[in-house]
Design a protein around this motif. Structure first.
Motif, PDB file in Angstrom:
ATOM      1  N   PHE A  60      -5.575  17.458 -14.296  1.00 43.51           N
ATOM      2  CA  PHE A  60      -4.878  16.964 -13.100  1.00 43.51           C
ATOM      3  C   PHE A  60      -4.687  15.462 -13.239  1.00 43.51           C
ATOM      4  N   TYR A  61      -3.650  14.931 -12.608  1.00 45.60           N
ATOM      5  CA  TYR A  61      -3.489  13.481 -12.714  1.00 45.60           C
ATOM      6  C   TYR A  61      -4.469  12.788 -11.772  1.00 45.60           C
ATOM      7  N   GLY A  62      -4.789  11.539 -12.118  1.00 42.09           N
ATOM      8  CA  GLY A  62      -5.784  10.811 -11.326  1.00 42.09           C
ATOM      9  C   GLY A  62      -7.169  11.378 -11.549  1.00 42.09           C
ATOM     10  N   HIS A  63      -7.949  11.403 -10.484  1.00 45.23           N
ATOM     11  CA  HIS A  63      -9.290  12.012 -10.486  1.00 45.23           C
ATOM     12  C   HIS A  63      -9.107  13.456 -10.012  1.00 45.23           C
ATOM     13  N   PRO A  64      -9.609  14.444 -10.749  1.00 40.58           N
ATOM     14  CA  PRO A  64      -9.328  15.835 -10.367  1.00 40.58           C
ATOM     15  C   PRO A  64     -10.054  16.274  -9.101  1.00 40.58           C
ATOM     16  N   GLY A  65     -11.008  15.466  -8.650  1.00 40.63           N
ATOM     17  CA  GLY A  65     -11.744  15.840  -7.437  1.00 40.63           C
ATOM     18  C   GLY A  65     -11.256  15.087  -6.213  1.00 40.63           C
ATOM     19  N   VAL A  66     -10.177  14.301  -6.367  1.00 46.49           N
ATOM     20  CA  VAL A  66      -9.675  13.484  -5.264  1.00 46.49           C
ATOM     21  C   VAL A  66      -8.291  14.000  -4.855  1.00 46.49           C
ATOM     22  N   PHE A  67      -8.205  14.609  -3.679  1.00 52.54           N
ATOM     23  CA  PHE A  67      -6.930  15.145  -3.178  1.00 52.54           C
ATOM     24  C   PHE A  67      -6.284  16.087  -4.198  1.00 52.54           C
ATOM     25  N   ALA A  68      -7.057  16.978  -4.741  1.00 52.21           N
ATOM     26  CA  ALA A  68      -6.519  17.954  -5.690  1.00 52.21           C
ATOM     27  C   ALA A  68      -7.124  19.312  -5.314  1.00 52.21           C
TER      28      ALA A  68
ATOM     29  N   ILE B 211      -9.999   8.562 -13.311  1.00 54.87           N
ATOM     30  CA  ILE B 211      -9.628   7.322 -12.598  1.00 54.87           C
ATOM     31  C   ILE B 211      -8.570   7.663 -11.554  1.00 54.87           C
ATOM     32  N   SER B 212      -8.875   7.392 -10.295  1.00 60.89           N
ATOM     33  CA  SER B 212      -7.953   7.736  -9.203  1.00 60.89           C
ATOM     34  C   SER B 212      -7.043   6.563  -8.853  1.00 60.89           C
ATOM     35  N   ALA B 213      -6.050   6.860  -8.001  1.00 63.31           N
ATOM     36  CA  ALA B 213      -5.156   5.806  -7.506  1.00 63.31           C
ATOM     37  C   ALA B 213      -5.965   4.736  -6.769  1.00 63.31           C
ATOM     38  N   GLU B 214      -7.010   5.176  -6.075  1.00 66.59           N
ATOM     39  CA  GLU B 214      -7.827   4.220  -5.324  1.00 66.59           C
ATOM     40  C   GLU B 214      -8.538   3.245  -6.271  1.00 66.59           C
TER      41      GLU B 214
ATOM     42  N   LEU C  81      -4.928   4.659   3.316  1.00 64.65           N
ATOM     43  CA  LEU C  81      -4.318   5.904   3.812  1.00 64.65           C
ATOM     44  C   LEU C  81      -3.478   6.535   2.704  1.00 64.65           C
ATOM     45  N   TRP C  82      -3.882   7.731   2.312  1.00 62.64           N
ATOM     46  CA  TRP C  82      -3.239   8.471   1.218  1.00 62.64           C
ATOM     47  C   TRP C  82      -2.087   9.318   1.775  1.00 62.64           C
ATOM     48  N   GLN C  83      -1.161   9.600   0.899  1.00 59.08           N
ATOM     49  CA  GLN C  83      -0.058  10.533   1.196  1.00 59.08           C
ATOM     50  C   GLN C  83       0.740  10.099   2.427  1.00 59.08           C
ATOM     51  N   ILE C  84       1.048   8.803   2.519  1.00 56.44           N
ATOM     52  CA  ILE C  84       1.797   8.347   3.698  1.00 56.44           C
ATOM     53  C   ILE C  84       3.195   8.962   3.776  1.00 56.44           C
TER      54      ILE C  84
ATOM     55  N   TYR D 276       1.506   0.585  -1.584  1.00 60.38           N
ATOM     56  CA  TYR D 276       1.051   0.380  -2.973  1.00 60.38           C
ATOM     57  C   TYR D 276       1.366   1.575  -3.869  1.00 60.38           C
ATOM     58  N   GLU D 277       1.838   1.264  -5.076  1.00 57.02           N
ATOM     59  CA  GLU D 277       1.985   2.311  -6.110  1.00 57.02           C
ATOM     60  C   GLU D 277       1.472   1.740  -7.432  1.00 57.02           C
ATOM     61  N   ALA D 278       0.418   2.332  -7.946  1.00 56.19           N
ATOM     62  CA  ALA D 278      -0.140   1.878  -9.228  1.00 56.19           C
ATOM     63  C   ALA D 278       0.866   2.156 -10.340  1.00 56.19           C
ATOM     64  N   ALA D 279       0.895   1.288 -11.344  1.00 54.48           N
ATOM     65  CA  ALA D 279       1.825   1.463 -12.466  1.00 54.48           C
ATOM     66  C   ALA D 279       1.360   2.610 -13.359  1.00 54.48           C
TER      67      ALA D 279
ATOM     68  N   THR E 158       7.206   6.812  -1.237  1.00 55.01           N
ATOM     69  CA  THR E 158       7.428   7.969  -2.109  1.00 55.01           C
ATOM     70  C   THR E 158       6.163   8.830  -2.126  1.00 55.01           C
ATOM     71  N   GLU E 159       6.249   9.906  -2.884  1.00 51.43           N
ATOM     72  CA  GLU E 159       5.104  10.825  -3.011  1.00 51.43           C
ATOM     73  C   GLU E 159       3.855  10.128  -3.533  1.00 51.43           C
ATOM     74  N   VAL E 160       4.042   9.023  -4.256  1.00 49.70           N
ATOM     75  CA  VAL E 160       2.878   8.352  -4.839  1.00 49.70           C
ATOM     76  C   VAL E 160       2.550   7.030  -4.136  1.00 49.70           C
ATOM     77  N   SER E 161       3.036   6.859  -2.901  1.00 39.63           N
ATOM     78  CA  SER E 161       2.692   5.635  -2.158  1.00 39.63           C
ATOM     79  C   SER E 161       1.382   5.812  -1.406  1.00 39.63           C
ATOM     80  N   THR E 162       0.595   4.760  -1.422  1.00 37.56           N
ATOM     81  CA  THR E 162      -0.654   4.705  -0.652  1.00 37.56           C
ATOM     82  C   THR E 162      -0.587   3.452   0.216  1.00 37.56           C
ATOM     83  N   LEU E 163      -1.084   3.569   1.451  1.00 37.00           N
ATOM     84  CA  LEU E 163      -1.062   2.409   2.352  1.00 37.00           C
ATOM     85  C   LEU E 163      -2.429   1.724   2.337  1.00 37.00           C
TER      86      LEU E 163
HETATM   87  C1  LIG Z   1      -2.191  14.793  -4.210  1.00 35.56           C
HETATM   88  S1  LIG Z   1      -2.793  13.165  -4.171  1.00 35.56           S
HETATM   89  C2  LIG Z   1      -3.385  13.012  -5.811  1.00 35.56           C
HETATM   90  C3  LIG Z   1      -4.414  11.925  -5.993  1.00 35.56           C
HETATM   91  C4  LIG Z   1      -4.955  11.849  -7.407  1.00 35.56           C
HETATM   92  N1  LIG Z   1      -5.729  13.043  -7.713  1.00 35.56           N
HETATM   93  C5  LIG Z   1      -5.824  10.617  -7.623  1.00 35.56           C
HETATM   94  O1  LIG Z   1      -6.970  10.776  -8.055  1.00 35.56           O
HETATM   95  O2  LIG Z   1      -5.365   9.501  -7.401  1.00 35.56           O
HETATM   96  C6  LIG Z   1      -1.325  12.240  -4.103  1.00 35.56           C
HETATM   97  C7  LIG Z   1      -1.523  10.909  -3.420  1.00 35.56           C
HETATM   98  O3  LIG Z   1      -2.287  10.053  -4.262  1.00 35.56           O
HETATM   99  C8  LIG Z   1      -1.825   8.721  -4.141  1.00 35.56           C
HETATM  100  N2  LIG Z   1      -1.263   8.315  -5.434  1.00 35.56           N
HETATM  101  C9  LIG Z   1      -0.904   9.094  -6.467  1.00 35.56           C
HETATM  102  N3  LIG Z   1      -0.401   8.370  -7.470  1.00 35.56           N
HETATM  103  C10 LIG Z   1      -0.431   7.082  -7.057  1.00 35.56           C
HETATM  104  C11 LIG Z   1      -0.033   5.850  -7.622  1.00 35.56           C
HETATM  105  N4  LIG Z   1       0.527   5.769  -8.836  1.00 35.56           N
HETATM  106  N5  LIG Z   1      -0.222   4.739  -6.881  1.00 35.56           N
HETATM  107  C12 LIG Z   1      -0.762   4.766  -5.649  1.00 35.56           C
HETATM  108  N6  LIG Z   1      -1.142   5.902  -5.060  1.00 35.56           N
HETATM  109  C13 LIG Z   1      -0.978   7.045  -5.753  1.00 35.56           C
HETATM  110  C14 LIG Z   1      -0.748   8.729  -3.048  1.00 35.56           C
HETATM  111  O4  LIG Z   1      -1.358   8.465  -1.794  1.00 35.56           O
HETATM  112  C15 LIG Z   1      -0.253  10.151  -3.156  1.00 35.56           C
HETATM  113  O5  LIG Z   1       0.402  10.569  -1.982  1.00 35.56           O
END
Ligand SMILES: C[S@@+](CC[C@H](N)C(=O)[O-])C[C@H]1O[C@@H](n2cnc3c(N)ncnc32)[C@H](O)[C@@H]1O
Length: 269
Positions: free
Chosen positions: A96-104, A127-130, A169-172, A210-213, A237-242
């Motif tokens: 899974f992208y990011g951390h598999p235990g965070v919002f997955a 490593i998560s978006a946070e 705030l995730w998934q804004i 915020y959107e991580a690169a 967008t889908e990957v924006s975090t506040l």
């Molecule tokens: C379904 S969750 C997945 C999170 C992922 N598992 C993680 O560990 O970061 C999707 C949300 O993660 C955050 N997210 C995902 N990619 C991101 C990025 N590149 N920058 C900032 N936030 C991101 C956003 O809030 C997005 O709506």
């Protein structure tokens, strides 16, 4: 590689790819991917998917059916797909992208179901978006604490929060939306979120979309600063975090300091 004996031969290891292409994958996760009989993945980025297929040619995308009315139905289908391969007796690695235990949701659901059916299953951290946010926005959770919520959950459960501590705030873009991302669907939700936050922060308080690169260091993170009042106009967008920085430093409780034996010279942080 450690693997406990269980009654069944299949197994499930769930790992995270991190946010940045290739650079965030841990050595442990990479080893599990390379030696798996079958790799399945849920990644936000097609380039990352291609890279994964080079690591293990069995790698196949998990189904992601956006025709369902609710995301939770799609998550059930993804969970079932992982279990199908485990039940065939294969060593399965789900990525899974990011951390598999965070919002997955499907990652955790698959682990729980696999264990219930007697298979070996475990998750590795990623490593998560946070984690990226802490770096890119120079925000240290150790300084004033950290509160992290899913946006819709934050609103519909009226989550109690402390405005002297950072708020994430995730998934804004999914605010008020239990289905799938639509570019014209989040404006009303952002307006309501703004109304709620304004009560504690005021209209001028700076917030950051915020959107991580993903392709760091070629691309920079998106860091859109704005007064809270402008949040309903933000493009998300889908990957924006506040990120909402603390409004002020919390006052010290001198009585508690005295009880803990903290000297007055240590009270300034
Ligand atoms: C379904 S969750 C997945 C999170 C992922 N598992 C993680 O560990 O970061 C999707 C949300 O993660 C955050 N997210 C995902 N990619 C991101 C990025 N590149 N920058 C900032 N936030 C991101 C956003 O809030 C997005 O709506």
């Amino acid at each position: 590689m450690e693997r406990q004996l269980t009654s069944q031969t299949g197994s499930l290891i769930v790992v995270g790819m991190g946010i940045q292409l290739a650079g965030h994958l841990t050595l442990g996760a990479k080893a599990w991917i390379e030696q798996a009989d079958k790799v399945v993945f849920a990644l936000a980025d097609p380039v990352a998917a291609k890279w994964l297929q080079e690591l293990n040619p069995t790698a196949e995308a998990l189904p992601y059916n956006t025709q369902n009315l609710r995301r939770r139905d799609t998550y059930r289908e993804m969970t079932e797909r992982m279990l199908e391969e485990v039940r065939r007796g294969l060593q399965v690695c789900a990525v899974f992208y990011g951390h598999p235990g965070v919002f997955a949701t499907p990652a955790r659901a698959a682990i729980a179901q696999a264990k219930k059916e007697g298979f070996f299953a475990r998750m590795l951290p990623g490593i998560s978006a946070e984690d990226c946010l802490f770096v890119d926005l120079d925000a240290d959770p150790g300084k004033n604490g950290c509160q992290s919520f899913e946006t819709t959950d934050f609103l519909i459960r009226r989550r109690k929060f402390d405005p002297t501590s950072m708020l994430i705030l995730w998934q804004i873009a999914m605010v008020g939306n239990l289905g799938f991302y639509q570019p014209n669907r989040y404006q009303q939700g952002l307006k309501i979120l703004t109304e709620v936050l304004e009560k504690d922060y005021g209209t001028d308080h700076e917030v950051i979309v915020y959107e991580a690169a993903v392709y760091y260091p070629v691309c920079s993170p998106v860091i859109e600063r704005m007064p809270l009042a402008k949040l309903p106009e933000a493009k998300v967008t889908e990957v924006s975090t506040l990120y909402v920085p603390p409004r002020a430093i919390a006052p010290l409780d001198r009585e508690m300091m005295a009880r803990l034996g903290i000297e007055s010279t240590e009270e300034k942080r």
